[in-house]
Design a protein around this motif. Structure first.
Motif, mmCIF file in Angstrom:
data_model
loop_
_atom_site.group_PDB
_atom_site.id
_atom_site.type_symbol
_atom_site.label_atom_id
_atom_site.label_comp_id
_atom_site.label_asym_id
_atom_site.label_seq_id
_atom_site.Cartn_x
_atom_site.Cartn_y
_atom_site.Cartn_z
ATOM 1 N N THR A 136 0.847 -1.195 0.000
ATOM 2 C CA THR A 136 0.000 0.000 0.000
ATOM 3 C C THR A 136 0.876 1.237 0.000
ATOM 4 O O THR A 136 1.951 1.263 0.626
ATOM 5 C CB THR A 136 -0.933 0.020 1.221
ATOM 6 O OG1 THR A 136 -0.150 -0.098 2.424
ATOM 7 C CG2 THR A 136 -1.935 -1.114 1.153
ATOM 8 N N VAL A 137 0.425 2.255 -0.723
ATOM 9 C CA VAL A 137 1.197 3.489 -0.861
ATOM 10 C C VAL A 137 0.331 4.679 -0.475
ATOM 11 O O VAL A 137 -0.781 4.857 -1.006
ATOM 12 C CB VAL A 137 1.694 3.684 -2.310
ATOM 13 C CG1 VAL A 137 2.387 5.040 -2.453
ATOM 14 C CG2 VAL A 137 2.634 2.561 -2.713
ATOM 15 N N GLU A 138 0.815 5.481 0.456
ATOM 16 C CA GLU A 138 0.146 6.740 0.792
ATOM 17 C C GLU A 138 0.619 7.801 -0.196
ATOM 18 O O GLU A 138 1.814 8.060 -0.319
ATOM 19 C CB GLU A 138 0.472 7.173 2.224
ATOM 20 C CG GLU A 138 -0.257 8.448 2.625
ATOM 21 C CD GLU A 138 0.060 8.896 4.042
ATOM 22 O OE1 GLU A 138 -0.615 9.825 4.529
ATOM 23 O OE2 GLU A 138 0.997 8.335 4.653
ATOM 24 N N VAL A 139 -0.328 8.393 -0.901
ATOM 25 C CA VAL A 139 0.003 9.405 -1.900
ATOM 26 C C VAL A 139 0.058 10.764 -1.210
ATOM 27 O O VAL A 139 -0.970 11.328 -0.828
ATOM 28 C CB VAL A 139 -1.037 9.420 -3.044
ATOM 29 C CG1 VAL A 139 -0.675 10.508 -4.065
ATOM 30 C CG2 VAL A 139 -1.111 8.057 -3.722
ATOM 31 N N LEU A 140 1.242 11.284 -1.027
ATOM 32 C CA LEU A 140 1.401 12.593 -0.391
ATOM 33 C C LEU A 140 1.434 13.709 -1.423
ATOM 34 O O LEU A 140 1.168 14.869 -1.095
ATOM 35 C CB LEU A 140 2.688 12.618 0.437
ATOM 36 C CG LEU A 140 2.758 11.614 1.590
ATOM 37 C CD1 LEU A 140 4.074 11.756 2.339
ATOM 38 C CD2 LEU A 140 1.570 11.806 2.530
ATOM 39 N N ASN A 141 1.769 13.364 -2.666
ATOM 40 C CA ASN A 141 1.834 14.353 -3.743
ATOM 41 C C ASN A 141 1.425 13.647 -5.036
ATOM 42 O O ASN A 141 2.081 12.696 -5.459
ATOM 43 C CB ASN A 141 3.253 14.921 -3.853
ATOM 44 C CG ASN A 141 3.351 16.083 -4.817
ATOM 45 O OD1 ASN A 141 2.691 16.107 -5.855
ATOM 46 N ND2 ASN A 141 4.185 17.055 -4.482
ATOM 47 N N GLY B 168 12.657 8.686 4.990
ATOM 48 C CA GLY B 168 11.737 9.777 4.650
ATOM 49 C C GLY B 168 10.451 9.310 4.007
ATOM 50 O O GLY B 168 9.473 10.065 3.952
ATOM 51 N N MET B 169 10.412 8.073 3.508
ATOM 52 C CA MET B 169 9.198 7.550 2.874
ATOM 53 C C MET B 169 8.360 6.705 3.826
ATOM 54 O O MET B 169 7.386 6.076 3.394
ATOM 55 C CB MET B 169 9.570 6.730 1.633
ATOM 56 C CG MET B 169 10.124 7.548 0.489
ATOM 57 S SD MET B 169 10.406 6.564 -1.010
ATOM 58 C CE MET B 169 11.875 5.621 -0.522
ATOM 59 N N GLU B 170 8.713 6.691 5.093
ATOM 60 C CA GLU B 170 7.910 5.946 6.055
ATOM 61 C C GLU B 170 6.549 6.600 6.212
ATOM 62 O O GLU B 170 6.416 7.824 6.221
ATOM 63 C CB GLU B 170 8.625 5.877 7.402
ATOM 64 C CG GLU B 170 9.882 5.026 7.386
ATOM 65 C CD GLU B 170 10.582 4.991 8.731
ATOM 66 O OE1 GLU B 170 10.125 5.693 9.663
ATOM 67 O OE2 GLU B 170 11.593 4.264 8.870
ATOM 68 N N SER B 171 5.518 5.788 6.318
ATOM 69 C CA SER B 171 4.145 6.272 6.453
ATOM 70 C C SER B 171 3.501 5.645 7.676
ATOM 71 O O SER B 171 3.693 4.456 7.956
ATOM 72 C CB SER B 171 3.339 5.910 5.198
ATOM 73 O OG SER B 171 1.955 6.126 5.399
ATOM 74 N N THR B 172 2.728 6.431 8.410
ATOM 75 C CA THR B 172 2.003 5.898 9.564
ATOM 76 C C THR B 172 0.718 5.207 9.128
ATOM 77 O O THR B 172 0.094 4.493 9.913
ATOM 78 C CB THR B 172 1.658 7.027 10.551
ATOM 79 O OG1 THR B 172 0.895 8.026 9.861
ATOM 80 C CG2 THR B 172 2.922 7.663 11.120
ATOM 81 N N THR B 173 0.345 5.401 7.854
ATOM 82 C CA THR B 173 -0.920 4.867 7.351
ATOM 83 C C THR B 173 -0.740 3.669 6.438
ATOM 84 O O THR B 173 -1.538 2.732 6.466
ATOM 85 C CB THR B 173 -1.690 5.965 6.580
ATOM 86 O OG1 THR B 173 -1.814 7.114 7.409
ATOM 87 C CG2 THR B 173 -3.071 5.490 6.160
ATOM 88 N N ALA B 174 0.303 3.700 5.602
ATOM 89 C CA ALA B 174 0.502 2.674 4.581
ATOM 90 C C ALA B 174 1.894 2.066 4.693
ATOM 91 O O ALA B 174 2.699 2.451 5.552
ATOM 92 C CB ALA B 174 0.294 3.290 3.201
ATOM 93 N N ASP B 175 2.174 1.125 3.817
ATOM 94 C CA ASP B 175 3.493 0.477 3.823
ATOM 95 C C ASP B 175 4.607 1.459 3.470
ATOM 96 O O ASP B 175 5.740 1.337 3.956
ATOM 97 C CB ASP B 175 3.515 -0.683 2.816
ATOM 98 C CG ASP B 175 2.586 -1.814 3.213
ATOM 99 O OD1 ASP B 175 2.464 -2.082 4.419
ATOM 100 O OD2 ASP B 175 1.982 -2.430 2.308
ATOM 101 N N ILE B 176 4.293 2.399 2.594
ATOM 102 C CA ILE B 176 5.295 3.352 2.126
ATOM 103 C C ILE B 176 4.577 4.581 1.573
ATOM 104 O O ILE B 176 3.417 4.488 1.149
ATOM 105 C CB ILE B 176 6.197 2.712 1.031
ATOM 106 C CG1 ILE B 176 7.422 3.572 0.732
ATOM 107 C CG2 ILE B 176 5.394 2.398 -0.227
ATOM 108 C CD1 ILE B 176 8.430 2.886 -0.201
#
Length: 512
Positions: free
Chosen positions: A349-354, A433-441
């Protein structure tokens, strides 16, 4: 499209509209008199062995890229002589005279100057088949023009058009190696120019479906198996990255698989290309001044497409699979938002920040899918980050890899092909820097070293044990400045020659 023809080296009685000769910079002892390069002896004799003096009187020095047009003297059938600068005279210890890239650029520069000419003879210094191929390639690439959308008058008489035919003059035109070099130059330059056409096509005429149709037609023409996954197949297959990027567009995404196989192949390569047919940035909209050239954001997919077709035309003994990850990144009510989480094809899973960091999302799905075939190596190509342009400028692409030896090989192959590149690291500390609290990355990390962060993101989706390299071609893919050498303004087709040469080296067993 420029035709390439091999001819005997004699120039005096040759019927052509122009003859291209090379001149180099003279030594200080010669008072700067340009040196007439080998291959131009007959032309020099027609000028009374004073061609260098004539050129100097016109201000020519023999500097690289310099072009001087002269009316032909008596004794030559061609009415015009084009003297193109080669730069410094090669050292006496040089085994093969002028370098291939020097000849390639000289031929390209001359070809641009010959726009509208029906037939030109290239009497540049050629000593071996590789140099003959370089001249042929440079002439064909330099003659490129994209005029499909220009009004040249109802009858087309105002159209200047590219150089029609290039006659490559060599001493041994019947030599099989020379003929093979010209045939290779023809195939590679024609496919590279096709990639330029795709890059230059306006996005209203080249959406993902249209690109897939072009690739399918070419594949069928050249005996390449093709599979196109539409939005239904992508949804069923769970390609969350490609679907997420294309969610905001009225034009649905596509994933195209092109498979060239050879019965005697012992190795297999997978090429993956970023194919964003237009990149607005999505919800993370690009600012004014950054949108105008975003039709070029599919340059990676264009390069992969061209390389697979070229491999087929050359009959290389290697299996090459091309993956074109095609989508249009647009803002709308259905677009992916910053903060959304996408489930990728790999299951991550990927959190889209941008949403403007979209290329890595479509590539991640395609790389994961390509890994299932267990190729000997995967190479992805993408106009991925502005950070790479800041690092390396507009003429050099970055090379990253999960294997140092392979990265070195790709870099050396690129340089050998005439495509400037530079090996770049993948520092493990930037992953944090790509760590996410919501997704895998997350799809974003630290701003500094952004090009390396993007490479680290892609590495997460490479199958275990598979050698992989990433080419970030954001700088050289689209030339916004004046043309130079054989490089036009607009789409350049960069990385095509690197991918073809890599396939050739793999077929020859030169890569482990």
């Amino acid at each position: 499209m420029t035709a390439l023809t091999l001819k005997p080296a004699g120039t005096a009685g040759l019927r052509a509209d122009a003859i291209v000769v090379g001149v180099a910079k003279g030594a200080a002892s010669s008072k700067g008199l340009p040196v007439v390069a080998p291959g131009a002896e007959a032309v020099d004799q027609a000028f009374g062995s004073k061609l260098g003096a004539v050129l100097k009187s016109l201000g020519a020095s023999g500097g690289e890229g310099e072009v001087t047009k002269l009316p032909s003297p008596d004794g030559l059938q061609a009415p015009v002589v084009i003297a193109v600068g080669l730069g410094a005279v090669p050292d006496k210890d040089a085994e093969s005279g002028y370098g291939e890239e020097t000849l390639r650029r000289a031929a390209g520069t001359a070809a641009r100057a010959l726009a509208g000419t029906k037939k030109a003879a290239f009497a540049l210094p050629v000593e071996d088949a590789e140099q003959a191929g370089a001249v042929a390639e440079g002439a064909a690439l330099g003659a490129y023009s994209f005029d499909a959308y220009k009004d040249n008058g109802k009858d087309g008489k105002d159209a200047k058009g590219p150089l029609g035919e290039a006659l490559i003059l060599v001493a041994k035109p019947r030599d099989k190696a020379f003929k093979a070099a010209i045939e290779r130059a023809t195939a590679v330059s024609e496919e590279l120019n096709r990639s330029r056409d795709l890059i230059n096509t306006p996005p209203n005429d080249l959406n993902p479906e249209a690109f897939a149709a072009v690739a399918s037609a070419a594949a069928k023409e050249h005996g390449i198996k093709v599979q196109v996954l539409d939005e239904k197949a992508l949804t069923k297959g769970g390609y969350g990255g490609i679907l997420g990027v294309g969610a905001g567009s009225a034009s649905a995404p596509r994933l195209v698989k092109l498979s060239y196989t050879h019965p005697k192949a012992k190795k297999s390569l997978a090429y993956v290309g970023k194919g964003i047919t237009y990149d607005s940035g999505g919800i993370s909209l690009k600012p004014a001044g950054h949108n105008e050239t975003m039709k070029c954001d599919m340059s990676g997919a264009a390069a992969v497409f061209a390389a697979v077709v070229a491999a087929s035309r050359l009959g290389l003994q290697v299996n090459v699979t091309g993956w074109l990850a095609l989508a249009e990144n647009m803002p709308s009510g259905s677009a992916t938002r910053p903060g959304d989480v996408l489930k990728m094809y790999s299951g991550k899973t990927v959190e889209v920040l941008n949403t403007d960091a979209e290329g890595r999302l479509v590539l991640a799905d395609a790389i994961a899918k390509a890994s299932e075939d267990k190729p000997d190596a995967i190479v992805d190509v993408a106009t991925l980050t502005g950070a790479m342009v800041l690092a390396l400028g507009s003429r050099t692409f970055g090379v990253m890899a999960n294997d140092d030896a392979f990265r070195t090989s790709v870099h050396e192959i690129a340089e050998e092909s005439g495509e400037p590149s530079w090996p770049m690291p993948l520092p493990a500390d930037l992953k944090k820097g790509m760590e996410s609290t919501t997704a895998d990355i997350a799809n974003m990390g630290e701003r500094m070293g952004g090009g390396l962060v993007a490479g680290l993101f892609l590495q997460e989706f490479v199958g275990e044990g598979i050698t992989w390299a990433h080419l970030d071609i954001a700088g050289p893919a689209f030339n916004e400045q004046a043309p130079f050498g054989y490089t036009p303004k607009g789409g350049t087709g960069t990385a095509v020659r690197t991918l073809v040469r890599l396939a050739e080296r793999t077929a020859a067993g030169d890569l482990g």
